[in-house]
Design an enzyme around this catalytic site. Structure first.
Site, mmCIF file in Angstrom:
data_model
loop_
_atom_site.group_PDB
_atom_site.id
_atom_site.type_symbol
_atom_site.label_atom_id
_atom_site.label_comp_id
_atom_site.label_asym_id
_atom_site.label_seq_id
_atom_site.Cartn_x
_atom_site.Cartn_y
_atom_site.Cartn_z
ATOM 1 N N GLY A 76 0.783 -1.234 0.000
ATOM 2 C CA GLY A 76 0.000 0.000 0.000
ATOM 3 C C GLY A 76 0.806 1.270 0.000
ATOM 4 N N THR A 77 2.138 1.183 -0.122
ATOM 5 C CA THR A 77 2.968 2.400 -0.090
ATOM 6 C C THR A 77 3.058 3.083 -1.453
ATOM 7 O OG1 THR A 77 4.900 0.941 -0.296
ATOM 8 C CG2 THR A 77 4.366 1.769 1.898
ATOM 9 N N LYS A 83 3.940 1.482 -4.723
ATOM 10 C CA LYS A 83 4.966 1.013 -5.655
ATOM 11 C C LYS A 83 4.444 0.969 -7.083
ATOM 12 C CE LYS A 83 5.527 -2.713 -3.196
ATOM 13 N NZ LYS A 83 4.742 -2.362 -1.990
ATOM 14 N N GLU A 87 -9.855 -3.252 30.309
ATOM 15 C CA GLU A 87 -9.446 -2.048 29.580
ATOM 16 C C GLU A 87 -8.945 -0.972 30.553
ATOM 17 O OE1 GLU A 87 -9.116 -2.214 26.506
ATOM 18 O OE2 GLU A 87 -10.189 -4.111 26.265
#
Length: 626
Positions: free
Chosen positions: A228-229, A231, A447
């Site tokens: 997802g960068t 390319k 939590e």
């Protein structure tokens, strides 16, 4: 009147859009049979009657004519007489079946009352018998002919002209060949990568400038980065910036069942690029075909190895002066074959990192350019909340925000839409109130343990939101958002991160004196971090500054010419012992910290039970009042 001969070509199968093939003949025969059967049924509307009723009708003089075919009797009533069925429909014809035992009284009875008798053979007409005998074989042969045609389209010609699918040239190019309209202005961020590829663009635009000086540009450039960068987008933009044809193919498209098909596709790809030079070839996911080859195994005839060998040969086959550049993209550069990355092939590497804050703002501007945003929406704030997002993640974020605004019948997209979209991407879809009271209380303390541990430590990211509303596979979540992008993680920060992960389990043990399965993912992440600290980053005093990381398939592939270190069983036991000891000591420390602040833990848990969600500022207020 004189007629002049037209020079226009006669219409052919290609120009008319219709080409008669054997399968159309098969369909025509089937349709003719169906039509014949349907017409026959229409012509034969008979009333089914019992055999005893048939003989009674003969005695009453109602039967005029019968036709006997085998065991079936079909006849017509005489005069104006008709018979009715249960639905009061009138019939002038009837049919019945003869009994299995011959009725010797039937023929004299028919003669006595003057019934015309016809005897017909029960066999089908000769034409129908021939069609039924030949049709199955025609269908079988037609099926194999059609299957062979489809296989030849996929894999190329036949072996020896026999029509057997196998090797040969393909009728369709196995790659995308197009002119690209996007350029670097359409790619937000990636400034360093674009700067490194500018030389490639200049070479494709002005190859003579480099030839005159004897300069040799790298034949191959490897684009490396997380999924997802950008390319693929960067490769397309490089071709668009240079204004050259773009030949694109994925590594998996080379691999087929038949050995040699992938190599044939590689040859065709490079031949087409040479004819269109200057050109750019892009091989996406090259690790699917360029994975390191096995040593010591008889796998030389494997299709993937043959395809890789052909890629290596093609890259050696064209000169550095030829205006052709090969770009390849991968998420796993560590598993590529050394022959692929040696000088003269993919020897230049361009790393595409996850976008930083400034780049995320630019990417959001690109993806929201056509979206109706509210005027006061600050993309800088959204970028600050998306640390670790890739370009594809940011595109998905903008789309999810637009979808949420549409579901709520809004005319503009606001910050709430982006916040909800981010929570949906990171945490999953909200399930609503699916907890009973006992589970709700346990999840609240779990939590609260995460949140309180993060607040008690100094090297942690600030808490932005706590919730016990189930999302995705999580029954609740505690969200921490770093205030800035981190490039280097310190040992103190990692230890605090592990402590926060253990905080939920420790709170359950402290309050309920029992444990649950809710900490499974926390334990997985904490153990992985501890293992990396010990085996990769040398953050353990007993094992020292040594990298014990074996990597994927290291023993099988023998990668990096023996650079990977094999560990002994004793060292592996030491690593396991240190992981266990580190986790145990960290758990004791967290329990002690929570026990010393038990009032704050109860306050946070009760607030979660009452309100289900607590924002970061509300948490600060709760702790300051405690």
């Amino acid at each position: 009147m004189n007629r002049t001969q037209s020079n226009e070509p006669k219409p052919s199968a290609e120009t008319t859009g219709f080409n008669w093939t054997p399968r159309y003949t098969l369909w025509l025969v089937l349709l003719a049979l169906l039509a014949y059967s349907y017409i026959t049924q229409l012509q034969q509307q008979h009333l089914n009657i019992a055999y005893s009723t048939f003989k009674q009708e003969v005695r009453e003089g109602h039967i005029a004519e019968v036709t006997i075919t085998g065991s079936q009797v079909v006849g017509s009533y005489g005069g104006s007489y008709t018979a009715n069925d249960d639905k009061n429909n009138s019939y002038s014809q009837f049919k019945t079946l003869l009994p299995e035992i011959d009725d010797k009284d039937l023929m004299p009875l028919l003669d006595e009352y003057g019934v015309v008798v016809k005897i017909e053979s029960s066999e089908l007409p000769a034409l129908i018998r021939v069609i039924l005998a030949v049709l199955p074989w025609v269908l079988i042969v037609g099926f194999f002919m059609y299957s062979g045609r489809i296989m030849r389209k996929r894999l190329g010609g036949g072996v020896g002209g026999m029509g057997i699918p196998g090797f040969g040239s393909e009728t369709k190019e196995p790659f995308e060949h197009s002119k690209i309209t996007v350029n670097y202005t359409d790619v937000a961020g990636l400034d360093n990568a674009k700067a490194e590829l500018q030389e490639v663009v200049d070479f494709l635009k002005n190859p003579d400038k480099y030839r005159s000086l004897g300069a040799k540009l790298p034949k191959g450039v490897l684009l490396m980065g997380a999924p997802g960068t950008g390319k693929t987008l960067l490769a397309r933009a490089t071709a668009g910036e240079a204004g050259v044809p773009f030949f694109s193919v994925t590594g998996s498209e080379f691999i087929e069942m038949f050995v040699g098909v992938g190599a044939s596709r590689v040859r065709k790809l490079f031949d087409s690029a040479r004819k269109a030079a200057p050109a750019l070839i892009f091989i996406d996911e090259i690790d699917s075909v360029g994975r390191a080859r096995a040593f010591g195994y008889a796998m030389g005839n494997d299709e993937r190895d043959q395809t890789l060998n052909q890629i290596l040969a093609e890259m050696d086959g064209f000169s550095s002066a030829e205006p052709i550049v090969v770009l390849a993209a991968t998420n796993r550069p560590d598993i590529l074959d050394p022959a692929l990355t040696r000088p003269g092939r993919f020897d230049r590497k361009v790393v595409l990192d996850l976008p930083q804050h400034k780049a995320r703002v630019e990417i959001l501007k690109v993806h929201t350019k056509k979206l109706p945003l509210v005027k006061d929406l600050n993309l800088d704030d959204i970028a600050a909340q998306t640390v670790g997002f890739s370009g594809a993640d940011l595109a998905n974020l903008a789309n999810e925000a637009a979808l949420r605004a549409a579901r709520n019948n809004k005319h503009f997209i606001d910050k709430d839409d982006f916040d909800s979209a981010r929570d949906r991407i990171v945490l999953g879809l909200s399930h609503g109130d699916l907890l009973n009271e006992s589970e709700k209380e346990r999840v609240a303390y779990h939590e609260a343990g995460h949140a309180l541990t993060a607040c008690l430590l100094s090297n942690t990211d600030p808490i932005k939101k706590i919730s016990i509303i189930p999302r995705g596979q999580a029954m609740g979540f505690t969200e921490q958002r770093p205030e800035e992008d981190r490039h280097n993680l310190t040992e103190e920060y990692l230890q605090s991160r592990i402590a926060v992960l253990l905080g939920g389990r420790c709170a359950e043990e402290l309050v309920f004196n029992s444990l649950s399965t809710g900490a499974a993912n926390d334990l997985k992440q904490a153990t992985q971090l501890v293992r990396q600290m010990i085996t990769q980053w040398g953050m353990n005093k007993h094992l020292g500054p040594v990298n014990f990381d074996q990597g994927e398939d290291s023993h099988f592939l023998g990668r990096h010419m023996g650079e990977l270190i094999d560990i002994s069983e004793h060292t592996a036991e030491m690593i396991d012992d240190e992981i266990r000891l580190t986790m145990s000591n960290m758990e004791k420390s967290v329990i002690k910290g929570l026990a010393n602040n038990i009032d704050k833990l109860h306050r946070i848990a009760n607030a979660l039970i009452d309100h289900e969600t607590i924002e970061g500022e509300e948490l600060k207020s709760l702790l300051s009042d405690a």
